[in-house]
Design a protein around this motif. Sequence first.
Motif, PDB file in Angstrom:
ATOM      1  N   GLU A  31      -5.362   2.274  -2.969  1.00  0.00           N
ATOM      2  CA  GLU A  31      -5.376   0.866  -3.377  1.00  0.00           C
ATOM      3  C   GLU A  31      -5.497   0.776  -4.896  1.00  0.00           C
ATOM      4  O   GLU A  31      -6.432   1.313  -5.494  1.00  0.00           O
ATOM      5  CB  GLU A  31      -6.541   0.151  -2.711  1.00  0.00           C
ATOM      6  CG  GLU A  31      -6.512  -1.354  -2.880  1.00  0.00           C
ATOM      7  CD  GLU A  31      -7.582  -2.002  -2.019  1.00  0.00           C
ATOM      8  OE1 GLU A  31      -7.214  -2.690  -1.047  1.00  0.00           O
ATOM      9  OE2 GLU A  31      -8.780  -1.804  -2.313  1.00  0.00           O
TER      10      GLU A  31
ATOM     11  N   PRO B 251      -8.166  -5.654  -5.396  1.00  0.00           N
ATOM     12  CA  PRO B 251      -6.787  -5.293  -5.061  1.00  0.00           C
ATOM     13  C   PRO B 251      -5.772  -6.162  -5.800  1.00  0.00           C
ATOM     14  O   PRO B 251      -5.978  -7.373  -5.968  1.00  0.00           O
ATOM     15  CB  PRO B 251      -6.717  -5.523  -3.551  1.00  0.00           C
ATOM     16  CG  PRO B 251      -8.123  -5.341  -3.084  1.00  0.00           C
ATOM     17  CD  PRO B 251      -8.989  -5.873  -4.198  1.00  0.00           C
TER      18      PRO B 251
ATOM     19  N   HIS C 274      -5.843   6.073   2.344  1.00  0.00           N
ATOM     20  CA  HIS C 274      -5.429   4.717   2.012  1.00  0.00           C
ATOM     21  C   HIS C 274      -5.644   4.553   0.510  1.00  0.00           C
ATOM     22  O   HIS C 274      -6.754   4.711   0.015  1.00  0.00           O
ATOM     23  CB  HIS C 274      -6.244   3.683   2.783  1.00  0.00           C
ATOM     24  CG  HIS C 274      -5.962   2.273   2.365  1.00  0.00           C
ATOM     25  ND1 HIS C 274      -4.813   1.601   2.716  1.00  0.00           N
ATOM     26  CD2 HIS C 274      -6.695   1.403   1.599  1.00  0.00           C
ATOM     27  CE1 HIS C 274      -4.840   0.388   2.194  1.00  0.00           C
ATOM     28  NE2 HIS C 274      -5.967   0.246   1.509  1.00  0.00           N
TER      29      HIS C 274
ATOM     30  N   ARG D  31      -6.365  -1.298  -8.082  1.00  0.00           N
ATOM     31  CA  ARG D  31      -7.277  -2.417  -8.307  1.00  0.00           C
ATOM     32  C   ARG D  31      -7.254  -2.811  -9.780  1.00  0.00           C
ATOM     33  O   ARG D  31      -7.229  -1.945 -10.673  1.00  0.00           O
ATOM     34  CB  ARG D  31      -8.698  -2.039  -7.888  1.00  0.00           C
ATOM     35  CG  ARG D  31      -8.824  -1.744  -6.400  1.00  0.00           C
ATOM     36  CD  ARG D  31     -10.199  -1.212  -6.046  1.00  0.00           C
ATOM     37  NE  ARG D  31     -10.359  -0.997  -4.618  1.00  0.00           N
ATOM     38  CZ  ARG D  31     -11.419  -0.432  -4.052  1.00  0.00           C
ATOM     39  NH1 ARG D  31     -12.431  -0.026  -4.836  1.00  0.00           N
ATOM     40  NH2 ARG D  31     -11.483  -0.275  -2.747  1.00  0.00           N
TER      41      ARG D  31
ATOM     42  N   PRO E  83       0.810  -1.231   0.000  1.00  0.00           N
ATOM     43  CA  PRO E  83       0.000   0.000   0.000  1.00  0.00           C
ATOM     44  C   PRO E  83       0.838   1.273   0.000  1.00  0.00           C
ATOM     45  O   PRO E  83       0.492   2.241  -0.674  1.00  0.00           O
ATOM     46  CB  PRO E  83      -0.843  -0.126   1.276  1.00  0.00           C
ATOM     47  CG  PRO E  83      -0.927  -1.603   1.526  1.00  0.00           C
ATOM     48  CD  PRO E  83       0.392  -2.159   1.068  1.00  0.00           C
TER      49      PRO E  83
END
Length: 555
Positions: A414, A427, A412, A416, A140
């Motif tokens: 992410e 993810p 956060h 994908r 991350p």
Amino acid sequence: MLREIRIKNFAVIETVTVPFAPGLNVLTGETGAGKSIVIDAILLVSGGRGQTDVIRSDAETATVEAVFDLPRGGGARGVLEEAGIPADESALVIRRELARSGRHRAFVNDSPVTVGLLERLGEQLAEIHGQHEHQRLLQPLAQLELLDRFADAEDAVARMAALHAEYRAAAQELERLRGADRDRAQREDLLRFQVSELDAARLRVGEEEELRAERRRWQHAERFSSGLVEVTQLLLEDRDAAAGRVARAARVLGDLGRLDGAFADAATPLDAAAAQIEEALLAVRKLREGIDAEPGRLEAIDERLDAIARLKRKYGDTEAAMLELRDAAAAELDRGQRHDEIVAAKERRAAELLTQLRAAASAVSETRREAAGRLGPRVQRELRELGVERARFDIAVEAAPAEQIQARGLDHVEFRLSANPGEDPRPLARVASGGELSRTMLAVEVVLANYERVPTMVFDEVDAGVGARVAGTVADKLAVTARGRQVLCVTHLAPIAARAGHHLLVAKAVRAGRTRAGVAVLSGAARVEEIARMLGGERLTDTARRHARELLAGK
């Protein structure tokens, strides 16, 4: 741009000079030939960790020296100026020396420097992507850093991190002050007692010495008294006392002086002696009065000296030290009495910093969301061109609650991916195969290359997991990335090697029982042979050579 790198006694390389050129440079060779050693050498001069196990077994030291073109107005010049290192107009020479003794050294333009400075300098000169860089894409934090690079938000994030550190320090100090309330109350009680006790003592600098001198007199009072009595008798009270004798002698000389003036002159010193005896008697009377004036004075002196001794055991060795401690205690007590004011001021400062931090985090979050909306489609387009034809790629930016703000903000991030029709993007860590992950990393880097500020990008086997079907597309992407900058690429794919403007072959040989790696610049027939080997393996065929020529002709 990296002009060349000179390597000596490093791993299986005895000595070699590797020249580089602008644009796309490739390093090829059989597996295990030492291609990645060249990349490791570049990492070393860029501030990487130096270890003794890379020194050739028959040598005590290893040396790596790199020559870079120094960009005008770039960040590298700023790093050099800050360190006080003269910057040549055209070249920058970085040298690392590793020794088995562990006494490694680093130099920039022959000036000794720290590895930390090399690392800062390396960040301005080259962006290096290792063999396992695509695995890092699953983290991350790495995804967040990549998005910040694309958003050109790195400076804003650095300012936010500094603000977060300042806020954390203020909050911790405030917590310490609040948590110290109970201890503070106990401490204030002690301080009040100390100030009260010292004030009640009415100490005076030099008092103890004066009291000890007076005590000595009182200890010998009887002897002093009898002695003074005796002195009084000798000077005045005895029948033959000095005062009477001097007076009689003066009268005799006075009578004779009336008969002859010469005798009168002799009487003058006696008159003076009589006056001095009178002064002595006055002093003796005063001393006798001092001895007899205060009954119990000796006991009072002893009590005062005992009190001072008790205070000295608690507060200091001298009256001055005790009075200084008293003033310090009073000052601390005053500060303690202003504790609520101090806490209130700290609370206001922490609140101000938190407001600024949240505003900065909100601005960065907005920048990230806007950038994610642009980066996702661009990476998706690159992925489809790299053979993941049905790829769907997006970037989610989710904000944590305001109270969970961190140095990098609230977000956060992410990445994908959906590689198959009908599947929602999920993810990367949960859906991407090795090949898809490699191509995703390449797609991201192709997009970010346009935003990269360093003049040299290094890819160590960026084509890992990429099949022959999309190798040409990967080659095209690297060629585009190399426009206006230098790209160094370790590759096993012939289409990528053929697209390069500068081709380096890394090969190993055994001579006199020792393995040695060398690097050669390929051109003409030698380059055709190497690309043919990459196409067909060790058994070269005319078909492979023809294919190699076609690749070179079409680059």
